[in-house]
Motif scaffolding. Structure first.
Motif, short mmCIF file in Angstrom:
data_model
loop_
_atom_site.label_atom_id
_atom_site.label_comp_id
_atom_site.label_asym_id
_atom_site.label_seq_id
_atom_site.Cartn_x
_atom_site.Cartn_y
_atom_site.Cartn_z
N THR A 96 0.82 -1.21 0.00
CA THR A 96 0.00 0.00 0.00
C THR A 96 0.86 1.26 0.00
N GLU A 97 1.84 1.32 0.87
CA GLU A 97 2.67 2.52 0.97
C GLU A 97 3.50 2.74 -0.29
N LEU A 98 4.07 1.68 -0.84
CA LEU A 98 4.90 1.85 -2.04
C LEU A 98 4.07 2.28 -3.25
N VAL A 99 2.90 1.69 -3.42
CA VAL A 99 2.05 2.09 -4.56
C VAL A 99 1.47 3.48 -4.31
N ARG A 110 11.64 10.55 6.05
CA ARG A 110 11.70 11.80 6.80
C ARG A 110 10.79 11.72 8.01
N ARG A 111 10.94 12.65 8.90
CA ARG A 111 10.07 12.74 10.08
C ARG A 111 8.97 13.75 9.79
N ALA A 112 7.74 13.31 9.90
CA ALA A 112 6.61 14.22 9.71
C ALA A 112 6.32 14.93 11.03
N LEU A 119 6.83 6.01 4.55
CA LEU A 119 8.12 5.33 4.58
C LEU A 119 8.60 5.08 6.01
N SER A 120 8.21 5.92 6.94
CA SER A 120 8.56 5.67 8.34
C SER A 120 7.86 4.41 8.84
N LEU A 121 6.59 4.23 8.46
CA LEU A 121 5.86 3.01 8.83
C LEU A 121 6.53 1.80 8.19
N LEU A 122 6.81 1.91 6.90
CA LEU A 122 7.46 0.82 6.19
C LEU A 122 8.80 0.48 6.85
#
Length: 128
Positions: free
Chosen positions: A45-48, A88-90, A100-103
């Motif tokens: 999900t995150e990559l797409v 990055r840090r949101a 990307l942090s979750l991934l």
């Protein structure tokens, strides 16, 4: 003696990167693995979603999910070699920027391979 490990051929899907395609993609991953797989679904999900957001809706993508020994490897190929993922840090108030942090929190490793006229963003998760 333990039962032999089930070997699955890789799941390969070619699709256009639209938000409407993501739920079906998650369903296909779950059916392919035939077991709960929230972390693998999160990665796909995150990559797409990153392709949709940063390369553009409708971009052609190839999704590949494969068991490689003790890991599951997820690859998302898109045609834009220049738009690269950035961890990055949101800020607390930001509504985006955490994918990307979750991934990164659930995978063993991830990266980007360049080749041809695009890129492959990949990640590997430990099989449980």
């Amino acid at each position: 003696m333990s039962a032999p490990e089930r070997v699955l051929p890789a799941l390969r899907l070619d699709l256009l990167a639209f938000p409407e395609a993501v739920p079906e993609l998650r369903r296909a991953v779950r059916e392919w693995l035939d077991e709960p797989c929230a972390d693998v679904q999160l990665c796909v999900t995150e990559l797409v979603s990153n392709v949709i957001r940063h390369v553009g809706e409708g971009a052609p993508v190839r999704v590949r999910v494969a068991r490689t020994g003790t890991h599951i490897r997820v690859e998302v190929t898109d045609p834009d070699p220049h738009t690269l993922p950035v961890l990055r840090r949101a800020d607390a108030e930001e509504e985006r920027g955490r994918g990307l942090s979750l991934l990164d929190a659930v995978v063993c490793r991830w990266g980007v391979d360049h080749g041809g006229e695009g890129k492959v963003v990949w990640c590997e998760l430990a099989c449980t």
